[in-house]
Each structure stands twice: as C-alpha cells, then as structure tokens.
Design a protein around this motif. Structure first.
Motif, PDB file in Angstrom:
ATOM      1  N   ARG A   3       0.941  -1.279   0.163  1.00 27.62           N
ATOM      2  CA  ARG A   3       0.259   0.113  -0.448  1.00 27.62           C
ATOM      3  C   ARG A   3       1.118   1.221   0.020  1.00 27.62           C
ATOM      4  NH1 ARG A   3      -5.196  -0.593   3.370  1.00 27.62           N
ATOM      5  NH2 ARG A   3      -6.164  -2.384   2.112  1.00 27.62           N
ATOM      6  N   THR A   4       1.885   1.518   1.127  1.00 30.83           N
ATOM      7  CA  THR A   4       2.544   2.652   0.612  1.00 30.83           C
ATOM      8  C   THR A   4       3.070   2.301  -0.408  1.00 30.83           C
ATOM      9  OG1 THR A   4       4.745   0.939   1.341  1.00 30.83           O
ATOM     10  CG2 THR A   4       3.740   2.287   3.200  1.00 30.83           C
ATOM     11  N   ASP A   5       3.985   1.788  -1.295  1.00 29.30           N
ATOM     12  CA  ASP A   5       4.023   2.004  -2.562  1.00 29.30           C
ATOM     13  C   ASP A   5       2.824   2.495  -3.249  1.00 29.30           C
ATOM     14  OD1 ASP A   5       6.430   0.649  -2.367  1.00 29.30           O
ATOM     15  OD2 ASP A   5       5.517  -1.029  -2.615  1.00 29.30           O
ATOM     16  N   PHE A   6       2.023   1.789  -3.681  1.00 33.69           N
ATOM     17  CA  PHE A   6       0.515   2.309  -4.398  1.00 33.69           C
ATOM     18  C   PHE A   6       0.493   3.947  -4.027  1.00 33.69           C
ATOM     19  CE2 PHE A   6      -3.846   3.422  -4.113  1.00 33.69           C
ATOM     20  CZ  PHE A   6      -4.047   3.280  -5.438  1.00 33.69           C
ATOM     21  N   MET A  10       0.701   7.036  -6.463  1.00 31.62           N
ATOM     22  CA  MET A  10      -0.493   7.963  -6.985  1.00 31.62           C
ATOM     23  C   MET A  10       0.411   9.760  -6.194  1.00 31.62           C
ATOM     24  SD  MET A  10      -3.268   6.530  -7.806  1.00 31.62           S
ATOM     25  CE  MET A  10      -4.509   7.160  -6.585  1.00 31.62           C
ATOM     26  N   GLY A  11       0.653   9.849  -5.211  1.00 31.90           N
ATOM     27  CA  GLY A  11       1.287  10.785  -4.930  1.00 31.90           C
ATOM     28  C   GLY A  11       2.474  11.859  -6.417  1.00 31.90           C
ATOM     29  N   ALA A  19      -4.731  12.834  -5.261  1.00 31.63           N
ATOM     30  CA  ALA A  19      -4.191  10.945  -5.425  1.00 31.63           C
ATOM     31  C   ALA A  19      -5.541  11.004  -4.490  1.00 31.63           C
ATOM     32  CB  ALA A  19      -3.182  10.921  -4.303  1.00 31.63           C
ATOM     33  N   ALA A  20      -5.956  12.111  -3.136  1.00 29.04           N
ATOM     34  CA  ALA A  20      -6.687  11.837  -2.117  1.00 29.04           C
ATOM     35  C   ALA A  20      -8.085  11.984  -2.674  1.00 29.04           C
ATOM     36  CB  ALA A  20      -6.359  12.150  -0.886  1.00 29.04           C
ATOM     37  N   VAL A  61       0.219   8.681 -16.191  1.00 33.79           N
ATOM     38  CA  VAL A  61       0.437   7.564 -14.873  1.00 33.79           C
ATOM     39  C   VAL A  61       2.030   8.288 -15.457  1.00 33.79           C
ATOM     40  CG1 VAL A  61       0.574   5.102 -14.026  1.00 33.79           C
ATOM     41  CG2 VAL A  61      -1.125   6.372 -13.705  1.00 33.79           C
ATOM     42  N   PRO A  62       3.484   8.761 -14.659  1.00 29.94           N
ATOM     43  CA  PRO A  62       4.935   7.883 -15.152  1.00 29.94           C
ATOM     44  C   PRO A  62       5.109   6.645 -15.936  1.00 29.94           C
ATOM     45  CG  PRO A  62       4.692   9.891 -13.544  1.00 29.94           C
ATOM     46  CD  PRO A  62       3.531   8.677 -13.245  1.00 29.94           C
ATOM     47  N   SER A  63       5.657   6.685 -17.186  1.00 27.18           N
ATOM     48  CA  SER A  63       5.985   4.954 -17.467  1.00 27.18           C
ATOM     49  C   SER A  63       7.059   4.594 -16.530  1.00 27.18           C
ATOM     50  CB  SER A  63       6.738   5.695 -19.284  1.00 27.18           C
ATOM     51  OG  SER A  63       7.777   5.925 -18.505  1.00 27.18           O
TER      52      SER A  63
END
Length: 67
Positions: A3-6, A10-11, A19-20, A61-63
């Motif tokens: 989740r932290t990676d997700f 997102m941020g 993102a929120a 989303v950055p590639s």
C-alpha cells in the motif's frame, strides 16, 4: 505491491492532495464501478487497483512507474 508503494505512486502521478481526491471520488470501471478507496476497503489486490489507475489515467502515469 504494498500500500505504501501504491500511495507513493498515486502521489507522484497526481500530487498528494489530488491523489486523495481521485481515490475517494473517481469511480473506475475496472474496479467494478467502485472508487479506489472502496476497492481497497473491499480487500481488492492493490496491484490490480494500480493497474486500473494506469488504464484509466495512462496519460498521467509516468511510464517508469506503470509496471
């Protein structure tokens, strides 16, 4: 994916505040008509949720973080 990676992805994609908002407000068809927050609460795989974000917002989303 953790989740932290997700949330880091997102941020990076939307900025922390937006993102929120995206997670709370945007219904994604790939998540069976749920928001990201609803999908997380339902126990959906976080990697599947990220793939749904990449599909929906592919232009943002950055590639390098799409995997």
């Amino acid at each position: 994916m953790r989740r932290t990676d997700f949330w880091e992805r997102m941020g990076e994609t939307f900025g922390p505040a937006y993102a929120a908002s995206v997670a709370a407000d945007q219904v994604l068809p790939q998540l069976r008509g749920r928001t990201i927050e609803q999908a997380i609460a339902a126990g959906e795989d976080i990697g599947e949720i990220w793939r749904a974000v990449c599909t929906t917002y592919g232009d943002r989303v950055p590639s390098r973080i799409r995997r």
